[in-house]
Scaffold this motif. Structure first.
Motif, PDB file in Angstrom:
ATOM      1  N   LYS A 108      -2.112  59.790  17.815  1.00 51.78           N
ATOM      2  CA  LYS A 108      -1.064  59.770  18.839  1.00 51.78           C
ATOM      3  C   LYS A 108      -1.508  60.474  20.118  1.00 51.78           C
ATOM      4  CE  LYS A 108       2.016  61.236  15.815  1.00 51.78           C
ATOM      5  NZ  LYS A 108       3.260  61.682  15.141  1.00 51.78           N
ATOM      6  N   ARG A 109      -2.162  61.636  19.981  1.00 55.47           N
ATOM      7  CA  ARG A 109      -2.607  62.381  21.168  1.00 55.47           C
ATOM      8  C   ARG A 109      -3.661  61.611  21.950  1.00 55.47           C
ATOM      9  NH1 ARG A 109      -5.315  67.246  19.805  1.00 55.47           N
ATOM     10  NH2 ARG A 109      -5.305  67.671  22.030  1.00 55.47           N
ATOM     11  N   THR A 110      -4.493  60.857  21.232  1.00 56.71           N
ATOM     12  CA  THR A 110      -5.564  60.129  21.901  1.00 56.71           C
ATOM     13  C   THR A 110      -5.065  58.826  22.502  1.00 56.71           C
ATOM     14  OG1 THR A 110      -7.097  61.046  20.260  1.00 56.71           O
ATOM     15  CG2 THR A 110      -7.923  59.271  21.647  1.00 56.71           C
ATOM     16  N   LEU A 111      -4.199  58.132  21.801  1.00 49.60           N
ATOM     17  CA  LEU A 111      -3.714  56.833  22.270  1.00 49.60           C
ATOM     18  C   LEU A 111      -2.704  56.954  23.411  1.00 49.60           C
ATOM     19  CD1 LEU A 111      -3.120  55.080  18.821  1.00 49.60           C
ATOM     20  CD2 LEU A 111      -4.831  54.415  20.524  1.00 49.60           C
ATOM     21  N   GLN A 112      -1.877  57.999  23.374  1.00 50.67           N
ATOM     22  CA  GLN A 112      -0.748  58.092  24.310  1.00 50.67           C
ATOM     23  C   GLN A 112      -1.127  57.983  25.791  1.00 50.67           C
ATOM     24  OE1 GLN A 112       0.569  60.488  26.503  1.00 50.67           O
ATOM     25  NE2 GLN A 112       2.634  59.653  26.676  1.00 50.67           N
ATOM     26  N   PRO A 113      -2.162  58.692  26.275  1.00 47.17           N
ATOM     27  CA  PRO A 113      -2.493  58.567  27.703  1.00 47.17           C
ATOM     28  C   PRO A 113      -2.933  57.155  28.102  1.00 47.17           C
ATOM     29  CG  PRO A 113      -3.493  60.534  26.772  1.00 47.17           C
ATOM     30  CD  PRO A 113      -2.992  59.722  25.619  1.00 47.17           C
ATOM     31  N   TYR A 114      -3.683  56.479  27.214  1.00 46.82           N
ATOM     32  CA  TYR A 114      -4.106  55.110  27.492  1.00 46.82           C
ATOM     33  C   TYR A 114      -2.885  54.199  27.613  1.00 46.82           C
ATOM     34  CZ  TYR A 114      -8.886  56.319  25.928  1.00 46.82           C
ATOM     35  OH  TYR A 114     -10.133  56.869  25.786  1.00 46.82           O
ATOM     36  N   ILE A 115      -1.995  54.303  26.644  1.00 49.05           N
ATOM     37  CA  ILE A 115      -0.840  53.409  26.606  1.00 49.05           C
ATOM     38  C   ILE A 115       0.144  53.739  27.717  1.00 49.05           C
ATOM     39  CG2 ILE A 115       1.157  52.745  25.210  1.00 49.05           C
ATOM     40  CD1 ILE A 115      -0.639  52.898  22.755  1.00 49.05           C
ATOM     41  N   LEU A 116       0.341  55.012  28.015  1.00 55.95           N
ATOM     42  CA  LEU A 116       1.222  55.400  29.121  1.00 55.95           C
ATOM     43  C   LEU A 116       0.714  54.821  30.431  1.00 55.95           C
ATOM     44  CD1 LEU A 116       3.549  57.008  30.353  1.00 55.95           C
ATOM     45  CD2 LEU A 116       2.040  59.009  30.412  1.00 55.95           C
ATOM     46  N   ALA A 117      -0.600  54.899  30.659  1.00 54.68           N
ATOM     47  CA  ALA A 117      -1.172  54.355  31.894  1.00 54.68           C
ATOM     48  C   ALA A 117      -0.943  52.847  31.983  1.00 54.68           C
ATOM     49  CB  ALA A 117      -2.668  54.664  31.960  1.00 54.68           C
ATOM     50  N   ALA A 118      -1.050  52.158  30.845  1.00 51.50           N
ATOM     51  CA  ALA A 118      -0.840  50.712  30.836  1.00 51.50           C
ATOM     52  C   ALA A 118       0.622  50.363  31.124  1.00 51.50           C
ATOM     53  CB  ALA A 118      -1.274  50.129  29.497  1.00 51.50           C
ATOM     54  N   VAL A 119       1.557  51.136  30.565  1.00 47.94           N
ATOM     55  CA  VAL A 119       2.979  50.906  30.833  1.00 47.94           C
ATOM     56  C   VAL A 119       3.285  51.154  32.311  1.00 47.94           C
ATOM     57  CG1 VAL A 119       5.325  51.719  30.359  1.00 47.94           C
ATOM     58  CG2 VAL A 119       3.703  51.441  28.475  1.00 47.94           C
TER      59      VAL A 119
END
Length: 200
Positions: A108-119
């Motif tokens: 979750k900590r690793t994926l969240q910044p990538y996915i937040l940027a995409a959103v």
């Protein structure tokens, strides 16, 4: 120097995990392979499980520093699954030895910044500026979904075929952030989605 020694101890653990299970590895084995004494090990880590956890925290920091494509859902997820595939034995031992939460937290900590940027990138196509709380909420939903799917693979110790499941996830996610943001905005405004022209 502290990080250099931690990396050295971590590499020794990874090396030993390639030839035996975690419950067959001792601190003595690690320090002998690394060429240091037990006192050095305990200066940095409480036990082998603490060393395993440190591996995940370090991996998180390195993946987040590696940069990513702000417009791509795939970028972050592929970076994480690439790490998992390269470190399968370590990951599976951590999953079954430390706790599911330690591995889940790493994902979750690793994926969240990538996915937040995409959103955030997708939200630029909207005709109004969404609330940050709504953007964060949508990113959290996608992050938890991606992490949950990956945790399933880890649980059965079978990463093969993961690309097809990921492609399905990406297809479901593409374009859906805007729709979810519209629905959340309508809910905050007390407007029914059926009557809101912004949904057309």
């Amino acid at each position: 120097m502290p990080n250099t020694m931690k990396y050295a101890l971590a590499q020794s653990l990874k090396k030993l995990l390639s030839i035996r299970k975690l419950d067959k590895i001792t601190v003595k084995d690690i320090v002998e392979d690394c060429g240091v004494n037990r006192q050095t090990f305990y200066y940095y880590f409480r036990d082998i499980y603490d060393l395993l956890e440190w591996n995940f925290h370090d991996a998180t920091e390195r993946l987040l520093r590696s940069g990513f494509d702000h417009g791509s859902w795939r970028s972050g997820v592929e970076a994480v699954t690439g790490y998992l595939q390269e470190n399968q034995t370590l990951v599976w031992n951590a999953y079954h030895s430390i706790s599911h939460e330690a591995v889940s937290d790493f994902l979750k900590r690793t994926l969240q910044p990538y996915i937040l940027a995409a959103v955030q990138e997708e939200a630029k196509g909207l005709e109004w500026e969404p609330r940050q709380e709504n953007i964060d909420f949508v990113a959290d939903i996608f992050t938890l979904t991606a992490a949950g799917i990956i945790m399933e693979w880890i649980g059965v110790q079978h990463m093969e075929g993961s690309e097809e499941r990921l492609d399905t996830l990406f297809s479901a996610m593409d374009g859906s952030a805007c729709l979810m943001l519209r629905n959340l905005e309508n809910r905050k405004s007390g407007v029914s989605g059926k009557n809101d022209e912004r949904l057309l």
